[in-house]
Design an enzyme around this catalytic site. Structure first.
Site, PDB file in Angstrom:
ATOM      1  N   HIS A 158       3.520   1.631   6.445  1.00  0.00           N
ATOM      2  CA  HIS A 158       4.955   1.964   6.478  1.00  0.00           C
ATOM      3  C   HIS A 158       5.616   1.790   5.107  1.00  0.00           C
ATOM      4  O   HIS A 158       6.805   1.467   5.036  1.00  0.00           O
ATOM      5  CB  HIS A 158       5.708   1.110   7.514  1.00  0.00           C
ATOM      6  CG  HIS A 158       5.074   1.115   8.870  1.00  0.00           C
ATOM      7  ND1 HIS A 158       5.339   2.072   9.822  1.00  0.00           N
ATOM      8  CD2 HIS A 158       4.134   0.298   9.422  1.00  0.00           C
ATOM      9  CE1 HIS A 158       4.619   1.835  10.908  1.00  0.00           C
ATOM     10  NE2 HIS A 158       3.874   0.769  10.685  1.00  0.00           N
ATOM     11  N   SER A 279       9.533  11.732 -22.686  1.00  0.00           N
ATOM     12  CA  SER A 279      10.766  12.445 -22.387  1.00  0.00           C
ATOM     13  C   SER A 279      11.393  12.952 -23.685  1.00  0.00           C
ATOM     14  O   SER A 279      11.236  12.342 -24.739  1.00  0.00           O
ATOM     15  CB  SER A 279      11.727  11.490 -21.684  1.00  0.00           C
ATOM     16  OG  SER A 279      13.066  11.908 -21.869  1.00  0.00           O
TER      17      SER A 279
END
Ligand code: ARG
Length: 512
Positions: A158, A279
């Site tokens: 989960h 980036s």
């Protein structure tokens, strides 16, 4: 009459628009090797059966071999106005030999059996490449260093930390999944490796074909007998697309873990610099773009499966041009799948796991609460449900105090209050993530011994698949070499029957 190869019954030629809409040469480029090899096998069979005169077969083989050489040199160009690879090659042969001789090439064959034969020949090569690439990746995963048997990661359910596992356990899990992808590819190969050649347009032919001979010359495992089925079937290709789609998903799930775990919040793994980019604005960024693309590219393999199922579902038996739409997306899926397999192997080799961080996350997120319950069952004789309750109450109390399982003093005090006292040092031992991992000795569990046993099993499976791969590639390669040897001998003046008799014992004689 138009000058098209099919032009006899036509007064007018197709428009440029129609040609552009129907042509498939850009896709067919990948089939040139298969089409030429198939032509050679077909002509050898026609010559052996006396369906075309010996001298015609000799001339056709000479011309086809020249085209093969030309293609090997990268000089064979398909002309769009000739629609597809089959018409292109037939036209090239006719241009060289004239219609009286070159025009014999398509005797007792149709583009309908031809295209499926070519596609199967290309696809089986891809399936074998995919098996090889999977085995390489599995090899990388199984070559984990011994210390990774006790290098800790939180195992998740989960998306919540569940129980500690080892890095080796994680790697062998992916290897185990990938081995099923290999088996799926092999299954798809089994149904691709059947020769439709000789089915002709849909109904067979009045000529006495030897379909077993062409199948053997093309290295196929067997003949796909029924002519209408052989020309209509695309299930082999859909099944392959399913294997690629499922394999793409396997890779995508692994990529997702790498992306997520390399993020700052997890910091469990780092991809090597060679597999990341920066980036344009944020200097601190190191983006795991290869893993992201591997995850995203699974969209192509899944999309292809849906496209093929949808394309084929309404096609009645017998060739319809819908079926020409079987290749373009499949090629995309193949490229996506193979490239992802290969790059994932490289990326996986360079993954660096931070096991101290893994242990820290296990401690901080109560990953070993189950171990206390197990202890109370094994040492104190509690029923598991009862023990689960005690351990749950401990977690709840610690959470209220803002503490974790690390706080063994608090833990010992709370447990005494619950009527199940456990000494602090015992708690420290029970809750240590490494001890939990070491203790999961059930078969298939995360303990070093269990993972070692699974690794042996997986390595054995890899060796079996690798042997099959070698043998299958050899069988196909031998058939190609033999067919070309015979063709060269005949083109050089040898007797066709004798040339075939010489090579036949080297071919797969045990067609099933
Ligand atoms: N180019 C076709 C394809 O890719 C080959 C067979 C075409 N047959 C036909 N009758 N139009 O499927």
């Amino acid at each position: 009459m138009t000058d098209k190869l099919w032009g006899g019954r036509f007064d007018e030629d197709i428009t440029q628009d129609v040609l552009d809409y129907t042509l498939t040469v850009d896709v067919d480029v990948r089939l040139v090797f298969a089409d030429l090899w198939q032509d050679i096998a077909h002509v050898l069979m026609l010559g052996a059966g006396g369906i075309v005169p010996g001298e015609v077969a000799r001339a056709l083989l000479g011309s086809l071999l020249q085209l093969w050489e030309q293609n090997e040199r990268g000089e064979l160009r398909l002309r769009p106005e000739l629609e597809d690879v089959h018409f292109n090659i037939e036209q090239m042969v006719i241009e060289e030999l004239g219609r009286e001789i070159g025009g014999h090439l398509q005797t007792a064959r149709s583009r309908n059996d031809q295209v499926s034969t070519d596609t199967r020949m290309y696809l089986r090569r891809v399936q074998l490449d995919a098996v090889a690439a999977n085995l390489d990746l599995i090899g990388v995963l199984l070559a984990f260093p011994e210390e990774e048997l006790l290098a800790i990661l939180p195992g998740y359910t989960h998306s919540q930390a569940a129980q500690p596992i080892s890095v080796a356990f994680w790697k062998t899990a992916h290897a185990s999944m990938l081995l099923r992808d290999v088996r799926r590819l092999r299954d798809a190969f089994g149904r691709t490796d059947e020769s439709p050649l000789g089915a002709c347009a849909l109904a067979g032919t009045s000529f006495p074909l030897d379909r077993e001979l062409t199948a053997r010359l093309l290295g196929f495992g067997r003949v796909l007998s029924h002519a209408l089925d052989a020309t209509s079937a695309r299930d082999y290709l859909i099944e392959s697309a399913a294997a690629f789609a499922i394999g793409g998903n396997t890779l995508s799930r692994m990529a997702e873990e790498v992306v997520m775990w390399s993020g700052h919040e997890y910091s469990l793994v780092e991809v090597s610099d060679a597999y990341a980019t920066g980036s344009s604005i944020m200097p601190q960024k190191k983006n795991p773009v290869v893993a992201e693309l591997a995850r995203g590219r699974a969209g192509r393999t899944a999309g292809t499966l849906v496209q093929l199922l949808t394309m084929a579902k309404g096609v009645t038996l017998g060739y319809s041009c819908d079926l020409q739409e079987d290749k373009p997306y499949l090629w995309h899926a193949i490229d996506a799948y193979l490239s992802t397999l290969r790059i994932t192997a490289g990326q996986t080799r360079g993954l660096r796991f931070d096991s101290a961080r893994g242990e820290e996350l296990c401690w901080d997120n109560f990953s070993t609460a189950t171990e206390l319950a197990n202890h109370l069952v094994a040492e104190r004789g509690l029923a598991f449900r009862e023990a689960h309750h005690v351990s749950g109450a401990l977690v709840s109390a610690l959470l209220k105090r803002g503490a974790t399982l690390r706080d063994t003093a608090a833990g010992a005090e709370i447990l005494a209050g619950l009527g199940h006292p456990v000494a602090e040092p015992v708690l420290a031992r029970i809750f240590a993530p490494r001890n939990a991992v070491a203790g999961y000795v059930s078969p298939g569990g995360t303990s070093p011994a269990s993972v070692g046993a699974v690794r042996d099993e997986l390595n054995e499976a890899v060796a079996g698949h690798a042997a099959w791969l070698d043998e299958t590639r050899r069988r196909i390669g031998d058939a190609q070499a033999a067919a070309f040897d015979a063709a060269r001998e005949v083109a050089g003046g040898a007797d066709l029957g004798k040339a075939l008799d010489r090579i036949l014992p080297t071919l797969n004689g045990g067609l099933s």
